[in-house]
Scaffold this active site. Structure first.
Site, short mmCIF file in Angstrom:
data_model
loop_
_atom_site.label_atom_id
_atom_site.label_comp_id
_atom_site.label_asym_id
_atom_site.label_seq_id
_atom_site.Cartn_x
_atom_site.Cartn_y
_atom_site.Cartn_z
N SER A 55 1.55 3.41 -4.85
CA SER A 55 2.09 4.27 -5.90
C SER A 55 3.32 3.62 -6.54
CB SER A 55 2.52 5.62 -5.33
OG SER A 55 3.37 6.28 -6.25
N HIS A 108 -1.66 3.39 -8.30
CA HIS A 108 -1.54 4.86 -8.32
C HIS A 108 -0.33 5.24 -9.17
CE1 HIS A 108 -2.35 8.88 -6.68
NE2 HIS A 108 -1.05 9.00 -6.53
N ASP A 127 1.97 8.16 -10.52
CA ASP A 127 2.35 9.56 -10.23
C ASP A 127 3.03 10.20 -11.43
OD1 ASP A 127 2.84 8.71 -6.85
OD2 ASP A 127 1.44 10.20 -7.61
N MET A 174 4.54 13.28 -13.33
CA MET A 174 5.10 14.58 -12.98
C MET A 174 5.81 15.17 -14.20
SD MET A 174 6.74 13.81 -9.26
CE MET A 174 5.93 12.67 -8.11
N HIS A 191 -2.54 10.23 -11.32
CA HIS A 191 -2.45 11.50 -10.60
C HIS A 191 -1.57 12.43 -11.43
CE1 HIS A 191 -0.71 13.61 -6.75
NE2 HIS A 191 -1.40 14.42 -7.51
N MET A 225 0.36 15.48 -11.97
CA MET A 225 1.01 16.64 -11.38
C MET A 225 1.69 17.40 -12.53
SD MET A 225 2.43 14.69 -8.00
CE MET A 225 2.22 13.08 -8.78
N MET A 236 -3.67 15.87 -0.87
CA MET A 236 -2.24 15.60 -0.70
C MET A 236 -1.85 15.77 0.76
SD MET A 236 -1.10 14.63 -3.52
CE MET A 236 0.63 14.59 -3.08
N GLY A 291 5.74 15.72 -5.46
CA GLY A 291 7.03 15.72 -6.16
C GLY A 291 7.88 14.53 -5.78
N GLY A 335 8.32 10.74 -3.26
CA GLY A 335 7.83 9.76 -2.30
C GLY A 335 8.70 9.84 -1.05
N GLY A 336 8.32 9.08 -0.03
CA GLY A 336 9.16 8.96 1.17
C GLY A 336 9.17 10.16 2.08
N ASP A 362 -2.88 10.97 0.05
CA ASP A 362 -1.69 10.60 -0.70
C ASP A 362 -0.44 11.25 -0.15
OD1 ASP A 362 -0.87 11.13 -4.24
OD2 ASP A 362 0.16 10.07 -2.65
N GLY A 363 0.41 10.38 0.46
CA GLY A 363 1.72 10.89 0.85
C GLY A 363 2.03 10.67 2.31
N GLY A 364 3.09 9.92 2.57
CA GLY A 364 3.57 9.75 3.95
C GLY A 364 2.72 8.85 4.81
N GLY A 399 3.26 4.59 -1.17
CA GLY A 399 4.34 4.17 -2.06
C GLY A 399 5.39 3.43 -1.24
N SER A 400 6.15 4.22 -0.48
CA SER A 400 7.27 3.63 0.30
C SER A 400 6.80 2.51 1.22
CB SER A 400 7.95 4.70 1.15
OG SER A 400 7.96 5.91 0.49
C1 DX5 Z 1 3.95 12.56 -4.37
C2 DX5 Z 1 2.99 11.51 -4.91
C3 DX5 Z 1 2.64 10.47 -3.89
C4 DX5 Z 1 3.87 9.72 -3.35
C5 DX5 Z 1 3.45 8.77 -2.24
O1 DX5 Z 1 3.98 13.65 -5.25
O2 DX5 Z 1 1.80 12.10 -5.35
O3 DX5 Z 1 1.74 9.54 -4.49
O4 DX5 Z 1 4.44 8.98 -4.40
O5 DX5 Z 1 4.63 8.13 -1.80
P1 DX5 Z 1 4.85 7.82 -0.25
O6 DX5 Z 1 3.72 6.90 0.14
O7 DX5 Z 1 6.19 7.16 -0.21
O8 DX5 Z 1 4.78 9.13 0.47
ZN ZN Z 2 0.21 10.67 -6.02
#
Ligand code: DX5
Ligand code: ZN
Length: 216
Positions: A8, A33, A35, A37, A66, A68, A137, A142, A144-145, A176-178, A198-199
């Protein structure tokens, strides 16, 4: 199924996103990816179609957008013109079958996503409506990290079972996420094959090595 890695760009250095996307492609990632928002469906504002247009010339990788956002139906054309290859919309924000028809008419991939608190059954109609991918999700959208929500594993299993039952065993399931090098094995074992990170990717000292490890 082949495992695809979709870093991401939310975790990238926004002051040089073009270079960051080139770095992603060199690292062996499969998708970028993006994101998006709007500050309404989720509190933060990140970027819109202009960012997708800006990074398009810097990579041949598919741009996995994606959304949002509220009223995603009003943004589809902008993202298509900007060069999106896949557009993922939240079940919580729209009438999926109708919006899928609109997206498909542009010839780009159409996907659906649900939040952690949304029951997995809510995304089954999107599978039946011909989704090209389903995104689950594993954090509250909203930021990352954040920490991976472990209840997501059961949702992945239930979704993969449903796909098999309705003859779409090979459907891409994206999570997606964490996601980290530690928990990615459980995510894949549960039935997911597209990994957003992402992170984990952008904090890595060796991006290519991390992408390889995430792919297992
Ligand atoms: C959160 C995003 C995710 C997020 C993933 O709303 O949809 O894609 O950026 O980031 P990490 O991998 O750091 O959780
Ligand atoms: Zn995402």
């Amino acid at each position: 199924m082949n495992i695809k890695i979709a870093p991401s760009i939310l975790a990238s250095d926004f002051s040089k996103v073009g270079e960051e996307v080139q770095r992603l492609e060199k690292s062996g990632a499969d998708l970028v990816h993006c994101d998006v928002m709007d500050g309404n469906f989720v509190p933060p504002i990140t970027f819109g179609a202009q960012m997708v247009r800006a990074i398009r010339p810097h990579t041949n990788l598919p741009l996995d957008c994606h959304l949002m956002v509220l009223h995603p139906e009003t943004h589809i054309e902008d993202f298509v013109r900007a060069g999106a290859d896949n557009i993922t919309v939240h079940v919580e924000t729209c009438d999926i079958p109708a919006l899928f028809q609109k997206i498909a008419a542009y010839g780009v991939k159409k996907s659906a996503v649900i939040n952690p608190e949304t029951d997995v059954e809510k995304v089954f109609p999107a599978v039946e409506a011909g989704a090209d991918m389903i995104l689950l999700m594993s954090v509250h959208p909203g930021w990352g990290g954040q920490k991976f929500i472990p209840e997501t594993l059961k949702k992945i299993e239930l979704l993969r079972d449903f796909c098999i039952k309705c003859g779409r065993a090979e459907l891409d399931i994206e999570v997606d996420g964490g996601i980290t090098e530690e928990n990615v094995k459980d995510v894949i074992a549960a039935g997911a094959n597209v990994i957003v990170a992402g992170s984990t990717v952008f904090r890595s000292k060796d991006m290519a090595e991390t992408v390889k490890r995430l792919r297992g």
